[in-house]
Design a protein around this motif. Structure first.
Motif, PDB file in Angstrom:
ATOM      1  N   VAL A 126       0.847  -1.190   0.000  1.00  9.39           N
ATOM      2  CA  VAL A 126       0.000   0.000   0.000  1.00  9.39           C
ATOM      3  C   VAL A 126       0.881   1.237   0.000  1.00  9.39           C
ATOM      4  CG1 VAL A 126      -1.882  -1.165   1.221  1.00  9.39           C
ATOM      5  CG2 VAL A 126      -0.139   0.072   2.529  1.00  9.39           C
ATOM      6  N   GLN A 127       0.235   2.390  -0.123  1.00 10.50           N
ATOM      7  CA  GLN A 127       0.931   3.677  -0.089  1.00 10.50           C
ATOM      8  C   GLN A 127       0.465   4.475   1.123  1.00 10.50           C
ATOM      9  OE1 GLN A 127       3.202   5.267  -2.582  1.00 10.50           O
ATOM     10  NE2 GLN A 127       3.492   3.093  -3.027  1.00 10.50           N
ATOM     11  N   THR A 192     -11.027 -14.584   7.312  1.00  9.46           N
ATOM     12  CA  THR A 192     -11.682 -15.185   6.155  1.00  9.46           C
ATOM     13  C   THR A 192     -11.342 -14.458   4.862  1.00  9.46           C
ATOM     14  OG1 THR A 192     -13.675 -13.819   6.451  1.00  9.46           O
ATOM     15  CG2 THR A 192     -13.611 -15.956   7.571  1.00  9.46           C
ATOM     16  N   ASP A 193     -11.338 -13.144   4.881  1.00 11.25           N
ATOM     17  CA  ASP A 193     -11.089 -12.341   3.687  1.00 11.25           C
ATOM     18  C   ASP A 193     -10.289 -11.106   4.080  1.00 11.25           C
ATOM     19  OD1 ASP A 193     -13.177 -13.732   1.772  1.00 11.25           O
ATOM     20  OD2 ASP A 193     -14.271 -13.246   3.619  1.00 11.25           O
ATOM     21  N   LEU A 194      -9.619 -10.511   3.102  1.00 13.07           N
ATOM     22  CA  LEU A 194      -8.881  -9.271   3.334  1.00 13.07           C
ATOM     23  C   LEU A 194      -9.097  -8.328   2.167  1.00 13.07           C
ATOM     24  CD1 LEU A 194      -6.819  -7.658   5.062  1.00 13.07           C
ATOM     25  CD2 LEU A 194      -5.028  -8.658   3.633  1.00 13.07           C
ATOM     26  N   ALA A 195      -9.482  -7.097   2.479  1.00 10.84           N
ATOM     27  CA  ALA A 195      -9.632  -6.052   1.471  1.00 10.84           C
ATOM     28  C   ALA A 195      -8.708  -4.903   1.829  1.00 10.84           C
ATOM     29  CB  ALA A 195     -11.082  -5.562   1.410  1.00 10.84           C
ATOM     30  N   ALA A 196      -8.088  -4.314   0.819  1.00 14.67           N
ATOM     31  CA  ALA A 196      -7.142  -3.218   1.058  1.00 14.67           C
ATOM     32  C   ALA A 196      -7.309  -2.155  -0.015  1.00 14.67           C
ATOM     33  CB  ALA A 196      -5.713  -3.743   1.064  1.00 14.67           C
ATOM     34  N   ASP A 197      -7.111  -0.918   0.381  1.00 10.57           N
ATOM     35  CA  ASP A 197      -7.075   0.196  -0.561  1.00 10.57           C
ATOM     36  C   ASP A 197      -5.609   0.574  -0.737  1.00 10.57           C
ATOM     37  OD1 ASP A 197      -7.193   2.513  -2.024  1.00 10.57           O
ATOM     38  OD2 ASP A 197      -8.766   3.453  -0.831  1.00 10.57           O
ATOM     39  N   PRO A 198      -4.963   0.181  -1.849  1.00 10.53           N
ATOM     40  CA  PRO A 198      -3.542   0.461  -2.032  1.00 10.53           C
ATOM     41  C   PRO A 198      -3.201   1.935  -1.992  1.00 10.53           C
ATOM     42  CG  PRO A 198      -4.313  -1.151  -3.636  1.00 10.53           C
ATOM     43  CD  PRO A 198      -5.532  -0.576  -2.974  1.00 10.53           C
ATOM     44  N   ALA A 199      -4.154   2.801  -2.344  1.00 12.72           N
ATOM     45  CA  ALA A 199      -3.869   4.227  -2.405  1.00 12.72           C
ATOM     46  C   ALA A 199      -3.822   4.892  -1.035  1.00 12.72           C
ATOM     47  CB  ALA A 199      -4.912   4.929  -3.277  1.00 12.72           C
ATOM     48  N   THR A 200      -4.591   4.369  -0.060  1.00 11.03           N
ATOM     49  CA  THR A 200      -4.663   4.999   1.264  1.00 11.03           C
ATOM     50  C   THR A 200      -4.149   4.107   2.379  1.00 11.03           C
ATOM     51  OG1 THR A 200      -6.909   4.196   1.709  1.00 11.03           O
ATOM     52  CG2 THR A 200      -6.700   6.275   0.513  1.00 11.03           C
ATOM     53  N   GLY A 201      -4.043   2.812   2.120  1.00 13.60           N
ATOM     54  CA  GLY A 201      -3.597   1.887   3.157  1.00 13.60           C
ATOM     55  C   GLY A 201      -4.705   1.377   4.047  1.00 13.60           C
ATOM     56  N   GLN A 202      -5.949   1.803   3.838  1.00  8.62           N
ATOM     57  CA  GLN A 202      -7.061   1.316   4.650  1.00  8.62           C
ATOM     58  C   GLN A 202      -7.245  -0.185   4.451  1.00  8.62           C
ATOM     59  OE1 GLN A 202     -10.206   4.163   3.358  1.00  8.62           O
ATOM     60  NE2 GLN A 202     -10.526   4.500   5.534  1.00  8.62           N
TER      61      GLN A 202
END
Length: 529
Positions: A126-127, A192-202
């Motif tokens: 992420v960033q 179970t699952d992982l979601a990430a926003d590469p632009a904000t790191g959330q």
């Protein structure tokens, strides 16, 4: 990402890129700072190839088996110039330059057993404020002490890929949602699952209790923001994606009663719900970082069906987090009654590639245009003249995979095979000789690039030398942290994570040079073309 164990027969994995995107970027410095000057001599800075078309073994280290968790397998990822492995004990990273010892960051600073890590997520690139970071999460049980009751929590961390030091972290107490039964369970639940926003790191991590019986909220989603260092826990929610503060997920108390909801990731407030009602088995696919969020679900029809019980039509659904608009792509698999999910990966640009998962009656691979959510190409194992590869990674227009134990490349935009370059003498390493890259570069001090740390107390590195016979040393019982290991010179596997500087994969313990107390060996690959 799928872990695979197929070996190539060459010393170099010959992985080619698409036309127009295979020029090396010699003037662009590594994003994690590995190319910055230092006070001590080091190997040349890694060169960027976008996307990489050939790899070379650069370094390796093994991870000890987790005490009491012998079946746990470390999860790996590529972040800029650093290959990262995440374990219950902590995260370890190694640069593709191979000149520095691996860094090691424990998952907890406690040493008295008061905090026990039960599960972990894969490392994600992420960033944060324009700089690369490694995002990870740990599901932990905190033992009671004094007047404090025991509980369960999720620790989110964002690490500097150059040295592993935390740059931000957030802890979310999930005890109120999972309940006392989970706290006192002898068999803890996990992610179970992982979601990430590469632009904000959330981040948004799905978490399931040990048993849904007695649990207050079933599967929950836990979010965290590196900027605010805060997070929330959301009941009855499986995360599918997160973008610009909007969480998209499958919400509902039962798997056959879920629908898609949009939620404010900072507060947990539902902003839109009831999308895609009436589906069965609605599940996230794992794709992150694009315009759309992708889920897979089944629709029951009243047809006769194969067993006289009706037909199930499976479809991929692309959901726009900004508007809630949905684009549907029907599965080409004829019988989807037992097809549970699809695994999708975003290439970091504009393409998403999906593969049929558990319960598929036939293998399928599909390419989607993430700018529109529509299907670009696809085929199944029953398609004439094509073989469905086992997908291991997707990056910048290239699908990396294997067919019959040999690495293959596919153009992510067209689905067509991409020719691999013929091997040259400069592309191959000398088996069993040393870890010196075949391009002629070598560490100035002559040390083995796969230097690692064998901490006797979990934190203090050793001299990092590799045995002269090239074998991997055995792990010390109860030890944590990276152990020096020999790189794969003779048979590279297809990478499970790729950046413009290289790739990485975990060689399982049964294929490692030493299997004594070792959970697996992280192989670090340098891009050479």
């Amino acid at each position: 990402m799928l872990r695979q164990v197929f070996a190539a027969t060459a010393a170099v994995a010959l992985l080619a890129g698409c036309s127009g995107g295979d020029d090396k970027s010699e003037d662009s410095p590594p994003k994690d700072g590995a190319g910055q000057p230092s006070s001590t001599p080091s190997a040349p800075a890694p060169v960027a190839y976008d996307p990489p078309k050939a790899f070379q073994a650069a370094a390796a280290f093994s991870l000890p088996e987790e005490a009491g968790h012998g079946s746990f397998t470390p999860i790996v990822g590529m972040v800029g110039t650093t290959a990262v492995a995440n374990t219950l004990s902590g995260a370890a990273g190694q640069s593709v330059a191979g000149s520095d010892k691996p860094w090691w960051t424990p998952s907890t600073e406690t040493t008295d057993g008061s905090v026990v890590t039960n599960d972990t997520t894969r490392p994600v690139a992420v960033q944060l404020d324009g700089k690369s970071a490694v995002a990870v999460a740990y599901y932990q049980r905190v033992k009671g002490s004094g007047t404090q009751k025991p509980g369960v929590q999720v620790l989110f961390r964002w690490l500097d890929p150059a040295d592993g030091k935390p740059v931000s972290e957030a802890t979310v107490d999930v005890t109120p949602l999972l309940g006392d039964a989970e706290v006192n369970s002898g068999l803890p639940g996990g992610f179970t699952d992982l979601a990430a926003d590469p632009a904000t790191g959330q981040l948004a991590a799905g978490l399931a209790p040990a048993s849904l019986i007695g649990a207050k909220s079933g599967v929950i989603t836990v979010t965290a923001d590196p900027a605010t260092k805060k997070g929330v826990a959301i009941p009855f929610m499986k995360p599918a994606g997160i973008s610009k503060g909007v969480l998209v997920g499958a919400q509902g108390k039962e798997n056959t009663r879920r629908s898609v909801a949009l939620i404010d990731a900072a507060t947990g407030k539902v902003t839109k719900s009831g999308l895609l009602p009436g589906l069965e088995g609605l599940n996230p696919t794992g794709s992150n970082g694009g315009k759309y969020v992708y889920l897979y679900g089944q629709k029951y029809t009243k047809g006769i069906g194969a067993y006289g019980t009706g037909d199930y039509i499976g479809s991929l659904y692309a959901v726009d987090p900004a508007t809630g608009a949905v684009v549907q792509t029907t599965s080409a698999v004829k019988d989807t009654k037992y097809l549970v999910d699809y695994s999708c990966s975003h290439d970091g640009q504009k393409t998403v590639v999906c593969a049929a998962g558990q319960g598929a009656s036939e293998n399928e691979i599909v390419g989607l245009d993430d700018t529109t959510g529509k299907k670009l190409w696809g085929y199944t194992e029953k398609s004439a003249g094509r073989v469905v590869p086992q997908v291991t990674a997707v990056f910048h227009g290239i699908v990396y995979g294997t067919v019959q134990r040999k690495p293959v490349l596919i153009n992510a935009l067209t689905g067509q095979d991409v020719p691999a370059p013929a091997p040259t003498p400069s592309d191959s390493a000398t088996p069993g000789a040393s870890t010196t890259p075949s391009d002629g570069s070598s560490p100035s001090d002559g040390s083995t690039p796969s230097d690692g740390s064998t901490p006797s107390d979990g934190t203090t590195p050793s001299d990092g030398t590799t045995p002269s016979d090239g074998s991997s040393p055995s792990a010390t019982p109860g030890a944590t942290g990276p152990i020096p290991a020999a790189p794969d010179f003779q048979e590279l596997l297809s990478p499970v994570s790729v950046s413009e500087y290289g790739g990485t994969y975990l060689r399982p313990d049964d294929l490692s040079a030493s299997t004594d107390e070792v959970a697996g060996t992280l192989q670090v690959l340098k891009a050479i073309g």
